[in-house]
Design an enzyme around this catalytic site. Sequence first.
Site, short mmCIF file in Angstrom:
data_model
loop_
_atom_site.label_atom_id
_atom_site.label_comp_id
_atom_site.label_asym_id
_atom_site.label_seq_id
_atom_site.Cartn_x
_atom_site.Cartn_y
_atom_site.Cartn_z
CG HIS A 82 -1.56 -1.42 1.43
ND1 HIS A 82 -3.04 -1.82 0.64
CD2 HIS A 82 -1.81 -2.16 2.27
CE1 HIS A 82 -3.25 -2.42 0.82
NE2 HIS A 82 -2.71 -3.17 2.09
CG HIS A 138 0.58 10.78 7.28
ND1 HIS A 138 -0.51 10.20 6.48
CD2 HIS A 138 0.89 12.12 6.91
CE1 HIS A 138 -1.11 11.13 5.82
NE2 HIS A 138 -0.36 11.91 5.43
#
Length: 305
Positions: A82, A138
């Site tokens: 992902h 992030h």
Amino acid sequence: MHSSLTFTLSLILSVHVYGVAGAAWGYNYKNGPQTWTGACQTGLRQTPIDIRTMDTDYSLMDRVNFIGYDQLNEVTAVNNGHTVSAAGFTEWKNKPYISGGALEGKYYLQQFHLHWGQKDHVGSEHKIGGLSYPAELHLVHLKEGLTLAEALTRGDGLAVVGVFLNIGESGEPLAALTKNLEELTYSGNMTQIDKFRPRSVLPTVTDAFYRYEGSLTTPGCNEAVQWILLAEPISVTRDQMEQLRKIRNTEGEEHEFNFRPTFPLNGRRVRFRPAQYDRLRFCSSSYFPSLFITVFSIILSKILN
């Protein structure tokens, strides 16, 4: 740090926080965000969002303190199908953490990962005034004293620092990661980064940031995140972006994109701390007049608008 136990713990952490390890979700038309269930569809404080002036309030928050971010140590980078992520910070003797920024307590760094698209005008999960950056990084932090399972059930269990990536001449911020990207082309690939400094993926100035309550941006979209979005981006070269865009997903294909679309605020407000606000100087006689002028200008602009 080289033990199989260490890597297993890092992988388990990634599975729990960002739903990896062969999960049946993704970003294409068959398994993309429109198919995700639970809070991903029904939640009222979902992430990402489009940050607009009309939804933003100026706030005299403390700066974010990045403690232990200057040390060099080992991390394990992995292509989980992902995204590309890196973990292992919890095994460091002096574990990096953040405080301040209107957070209550300490939040320890667990992992970081990236979101991007194949075109320069898309890629970041958050938008600023309707516009996207080419990519977004992030840094995921866990609140002190909580397990991951506990954190995912609390509105303040996690704190994620978002950093925008802008294409420029310097590739230094991501150099330690991108020099290993060829080893992470396919889902399941992993590599060791022997010397990684967390401070390297932060902008030079971290004083200005956006602050709001939100969620994870992957299944199950738990509404457990205190978001801190740094206003200043870091630089990534075009060659580095092209390397990132060659990373393949669980189907063995290059990601068309791996970001989630934005969601409405549903009554939430975004707080913004400008770089010129410094509470340590708030009572300074030399600083007070300029602060008064700044605040007065903000109030006046809101009245006129």
